[in-house]
Design a protein around this motif. Structure first.
Motif, PDB file in Angstrom:
ATOM      1  N   THR A 112       0.984  -4.467 -12.034  1.00  0.00           N
ATOM      2  CA  THR A 112       2.398  -4.124 -12.573  1.00  0.00           C
ATOM      3  C   THR A 112       3.343  -3.278 -12.726  1.00  0.00           C
ATOM      4  O   THR A 112       2.538  -3.459 -14.126  1.00  0.00           O
ATOM      5  CB  THR A 112       3.113  -5.025 -12.475  1.00  0.00           C
ATOM      6  OG1 THR A 112       2.413  -6.051 -11.658  1.00  0.00           O
ATOM      7  CG2 THR A 112       4.862  -5.328 -11.745  1.00  0.00           C
ATOM      8  N   GLU A 140       9.315   1.489 -12.316  1.00  0.00           N
ATOM      9  CA  GLU A 140       9.432   2.490 -11.070  1.00  0.00           C
ATOM     10  C   GLU A 140       9.970   3.616 -12.254  1.00  0.00           C
ATOM     11  O   GLU A 140      10.736   2.781 -13.774  1.00  0.00           O
ATOM     12  CB  GLU A 140      11.104   2.651 -10.407  1.00  0.00           C
ATOM     13  CG  GLU A 140      10.944   3.413  -9.846  1.00  0.00           C
ATOM     14  CD  GLU A 140      12.406   3.415  -9.123  1.00  0.00           C
ATOM     15  OE1 GLU A 140      11.857   3.389  -7.495  1.00  0.00           O
ATOM     16  OE2 GLU A 140      13.254   2.473  -8.998  1.00  0.00           O
ATOM     17  N   ARG A 181       9.497   3.587  -6.147  1.00  0.00           N
ATOM     18  CA  ARG A 181       9.319   2.219  -5.203  1.00  0.00           C
ATOM     19  C   ARG A 181       8.463   2.098  -3.768  1.00  0.00           C
ATOM     20  O   ARG A 181       7.167   1.790  -3.725  1.00  0.00           O
ATOM     21  CB  ARG A 181      10.041   1.658  -4.434  1.00  0.00           C
ATOM     22  CG  ARG A 181      11.494   1.924  -4.031  1.00  0.00           C
ATOM     23  CD  ARG A 181      12.660   1.772  -3.900  1.00  0.00           C
ATOM     24  NE  ARG A 181      13.702   1.643  -5.499  1.00  0.00           N
ATOM     25  CZ  ARG A 181      14.218   1.802  -5.619  1.00  0.00           C
ATOM     26  NH1 ARG A 181      15.090   1.067  -4.479  1.00  0.00           N
ATOM     27  NH2 ARG A 181      15.051   1.561  -6.838  1.00  0.00           N
ATOM     28  N   SER A 199       3.861   2.333  -4.147  1.00  0.00           N
ATOM     29  CA  SER A 199       3.693   0.659  -4.754  1.00  0.00           C
ATOM     30  C   SER A 199       2.894   0.237  -3.223  1.00  0.00           C
ATOM     31  O   SER A 199       2.888   1.519  -2.086  1.00  0.00           O
ATOM     32  CB  SER A 199       4.396  -0.163  -4.614  1.00  0.00           C
ATOM     33  OG  SER A 199       5.346  -0.751  -3.227  1.00  0.00           O
ATOM     34  N   LYS A 219      -4.420  -2.748  -6.002  1.00  0.00           N
ATOM     35  CA  LYS A 219      -2.485  -3.429  -5.848  1.00  0.00           C
ATOM     36  C   LYS A 219      -1.982  -2.751  -7.462  1.00  0.00           C
ATOM     37  O   LYS A 219      -2.400  -3.024  -8.325  1.00  0.00           O
ATOM     38  CB  LYS A 219      -2.484  -4.496  -5.400  1.00  0.00           C
ATOM     39  CG  LYS A 219      -0.932  -4.632  -4.985  1.00  0.00           C
ATOM     40  CD  LYS A 219      -0.962  -5.472  -4.351  1.00  0.00           C
ATOM     41  CE  LYS A 219       0.436  -6.503  -4.152  1.00  0.00           C
ATOM     42  NZ  LYS A 219       0.384  -7.908  -3.565  1.00  0.00           N
ATOM     43  N   VAL A 220      -1.242  -1.571  -6.917  1.00  0.00           N
ATOM     44  CA  VAL A 220      -0.074  -1.795  -7.767  1.00  0.00           C
ATOM     45  C   VAL A 220       1.723  -2.146  -7.572  1.00  0.00           C
ATOM     46  O   VAL A 220       1.900  -1.527  -5.709  1.00  0.00           O
ATOM     47  CB  VAL A 220       0.294   0.109  -7.426  1.00  0.00           C
ATOM     48  CG1 VAL A 220       0.968   0.558  -8.421  1.00  0.00           C
ATOM     49  CG2 VAL A 220      -1.481   0.939  -8.023  1.00  0.00           C
ATOM     50  N   THR A 221       2.175  -2.450  -8.484  1.00  0.00           N
ATOM     51  CA  THR A 221       3.107  -3.553  -7.565  1.00  0.00           C
ATOM     52  C   THR A 221       5.156  -3.130  -8.484  1.00  0.00           C
ATOM     53  O   THR A 221       4.320  -2.544  -9.962  1.00  0.00           O
ATOM     54  CB  THR A 221       3.140  -4.636  -8.481  1.00  0.00           C
ATOM     55  OG1 THR A 221       2.330  -4.668  -6.807  1.00  0.00           O
ATOM     56  CG2 THR A 221       4.724  -5.810  -7.542  1.00  0.00           C
ATOM     57  N   VAL A 222       5.405  -2.036  -8.007  1.00  0.00           N
ATOM     58  CA  VAL A 222       6.410  -1.018  -8.831  1.00  0.00           C
ATOM     59  C   VAL A 222       7.367  -2.603  -8.867  1.00  0.00           C
ATOM     60  O   VAL A 222       8.524  -2.312  -7.904  1.00  0.00           O
ATOM     61  CB  VAL A 222       6.346   0.151  -7.923  1.00  0.00           C
ATOM     62  CG1 VAL A 222       7.348   0.805  -9.008  1.00  0.00           C
ATOM     63  CG2 VAL A 222       4.854   0.818  -7.983  1.00  0.00           C
TER      64      VAL A 222
END
Length: 215
Positions: A17, A20, A64, A67, A87-90
């Motif tokens: 995570t 931005e 964003r 993501s 998994k990449v969370t922005v």
């Protein structure tokens, strides 16, 4: 004698995570004989995103839209590819995507809605002028779930008409929008602001002309 060995991903980045605008490097190390080709691709909702043929995928100034899931594939034609995902969370600050003025008659139910996109999910507050509204007081109910917050008036009265402010916030920032609860026949939407000013000027000019004629 050279034995063929199927591709195997032996080390890959964990889910991550980031905020931005940050720079991100994803790693995917693989083993096999012959040496496998490693490919990264972004599995976006809009179809396949960018592709990188390297063990390391570098993203500078992530947005964003970038993501989601990233798939690493190791291929050497000996066996089926070895595929793993990260998994990449922005995180990004809120922006209000929907806030419309609403009309309601006295004695009827009126509902104001405010929709905001944000990661983490935004928290909402409602104000009338400088006063923060509390759930359950003065016959109003505030409900916030996910991206949407609603302000409900169960029995609209004249004092309820006016301008309200929806504030959406998370740890990265906040934003707000002005929403009007108006009565039947009122000129209400923001696009008519100029016409309201023009109408006021016309009325003032008419009155002034009449005063001058009286003289």
């Amino acid at each position: 004698l050279c034995l063929a060995v199927p591709p195997q991903i032996v080390n890959i980045s964990s889910d991550i995570t980031v905020n931005e605008g940050s720079s991100v490097t994803l790693m995917c190390l693989a083993f096999g004989r012959p040496e496998p080709t490693v490919t990264w691709r972004h599995l976006s909702g809009k179809g396949q995103g960018f592709v990188s043929e390297d063990e390391y995928l570098e993203i500078t100034g992530i947005t964003r839209e970038q993501s989601g899931e990233y798939e690493c594939s190791a291929v050497n034609d000996v066996a089926v590819p070895d595929v793993r995902k990260v998994k990449v969370t922005v995180n990004y600050p809120p922006y209000i995507s929907n806030a419309k003025n609403t009309g309601a008659s006295v004695g009827q139910k009126g509902i104001l809605q405010c929709e905001a996109s944000a990661v983490p999910v935004a928290e909402f507050q409602w104000f009338k002028e400088d006063t923060r509204l509390a759930n359950g007081l003065d016959g109003v109910r505030i409900e916030s779930k996910g991206r949407l917050s609603t302000l409900t008036f169960f029995n609209v009265s004249e004092k309820d008409y006016g301008n309200y402010t929806c504030v959406a916030m998370n740890k990265l920032g906040n934003t707000n929008a002005s929403i009007i609860l108006y009565g039947p026949g009122a000129v209400h939407d923001g696009g008519n602001a100029a016409s309201r000013v023009a109408a006021g000027l016309c009325l003032w000019a008419t009155l002034l002309a009449r005063l001058l004629l009286d003289f």
